[in-house]
Write a protein that holds these residues in place. Structure first.
Motif: not given
Length: 400
Positions: A239-257
């Motif tokens: 058993p390697a890992g137990i995970f939640y994947y949280r389904m969302k469309d995140p808002i992040v800061g505008k990066e130039l790169d």
């Protein structure tokens, strides 16, 4: 007061108020014959049911004993959103399989096409006409497609960074269903990772698991290990890992790169859960990362893994799986002893009444003597593991 008691119209309500002032709550058990009648002789408990019982025995009785249900409302609720999204992800995965592709081979254009079509098909299958009943609800469809596209993009990125491949989707067992099982097979071992999709901000809490409030991921891993043992006799299942994947469309800061923008989004969509602390496991989950991983809840420092990493040593991970079996048995036995009292849990700022639809039925009121919350300790991971190890050792000595 005497004047009111002498009046016919006032006497009865006055006496009711006097009786109410002396009211006390006394927890009672369900009679044995009634328990078997409403629950059956063999209790097939889903993880959701066990968690409901751990939160409040009364709420469990009202849900699974009396089978009470909330009145259906003609609206598109968060539950509908989650159900359609789950179905869309399954359809996307099946489409990738039908095309003879691996997730990591799907092009960006195919991702967008498959994601959009999967959402459309899932809405039709779900037969939810309410989604088109208003302009507001109709807006949900493009939002869902945008979120779906972001989800498969992120999941693909995560798979590309490791060695795991999706093996099963919506895998049923008993009264449960695992959203996704990923495996990584070597000559003599099979590493197993499970994912549970969540549309909310849920994170894995070791204290909640210990108290029986959040057992889903661990129980799912138990079942996944059994499944892989049947598929791969002679190989060691890890058993390697137990995970939640949280389904969302995140808002992040505008990066130039553009590269930094992608990293910021992947950081927001990183898996949450518990990792088996073995280099071979971590290497297969995220092959090459420095600092904080963009795939798993882990980070590296000059001296090893960071304190914020959500990891358990191999013996601790295995102990958690064993403890889950014991906790399930304890909860089931308590059900059959007839415990159905209105004594909801309270842990930190959370309690069993927050989202409970039965608050007006059970009558729970802390101002009435006998009603009180069961205070559960909000324990750090290290203390939880100490307690789990001690309980398992105690049980081992009892059997010996």
């Amino acid at each position: 007061a005497h004047w009111y008691l002498e009046k016919k119209d006032w006497a009865e309500p006055i006496y009711h108020l006097i009786d109410a002032s002396y009211m006390q709550y006394h927890a009672k058990k369900l009679p044995g014959d009634l328990i078997h009648e409403i629950y059956g002789k063999v209790l097939e408990s889903s993880v959701t049911r066990l968690e409901r019982y751990a939160a409040c025995a009364c709420a469990h009785f009202l849900t699974y004993g009396l089978r009470l249900k909330e009145r259906e409302v003609y609206e598109f609720a968060a539950l509908d959103f989650g159900n359609i999204f789950h179905k869309a992800l399954e359809k996307y995965a099946r489409r990738v399989e039908r095309e003879g592709l691996e997730w990591t081979e799907v092009t960006k254009e195919q991702q967008e096409q498959f994601a959009s079509e999967s959402v459309d098909e899932s809405i039709v299958d779900y037969s939810n006409t309410v989604i088109y009943s208003s302009a507001r609800n109709a807006y949900i469809v493009p939002r869902m497609k945008r979120m779906m596209n972001r989800t498969v993009w992120a999941m693909t990125k995560q798979l590309r960074k490791g060695s795991f491949k999706p093996e099963g989707y919506e895998v049923s067992f008993g009264n449960g269903k695992i959203d996704r099982i990923d495996t990584c097979e070597t000559e003599d071992q099979v590493y197993v990772k499970i994912l549970d999709y969540k549309t909310g901000a849920k994170s894995f809490d070791m204290a909640a698991f210990y108290h029986g409030l959040q057992m889903q991921l661990v129980v799912y891993m138990e079942e996944a290990v059994r499944l892989e043992e049947r598929k791969h006799p002679g190989k060691k299942i890890v058993p390697a890992g137990i995970f939640y994947y949280r389904m969302k469309d995140p808002i992040v800061g505008k990066e130039l790169d553009e590269e930094k923008l992608e990293e910021a989004i992947l950081k927001e969509l990183r898996l949450d859960g518990i990792i088996r602390q073995e280099d071979a496991v971590i290497q297969r989950l995220d092959a090459d990362f420095s600092g904080n991983s963009l795939v798993i809840p882990a980070g590296k420092t000059k001296s090893g893994y960071s304190k914020a990493s959500k990891m358990l040593l191999p013996e601790e991970f295995d102990a958690v799986l064993t403890y889950a079996q014991k906790r399930r048995t304890d909860l089931q036995e308590a059900m059959y002893r007839g415990k159905a009292e209105a004594l909801p849990y309270e842990m930190g700022t959370q309690n069993g009444c927050t989202y409970c639809p039965y608050r007006d039925i059970c009558g729970f009121d802390e101002q009435i003597e006998g009603y009180e919350y069961r205070k559960l300790e909000k324990l750090p991971k290290e203390i939880v593991m100490e307690k789990i190890m001690a309980k398992l050792e105690e049980e081992k000595q009892t059997w010996e």
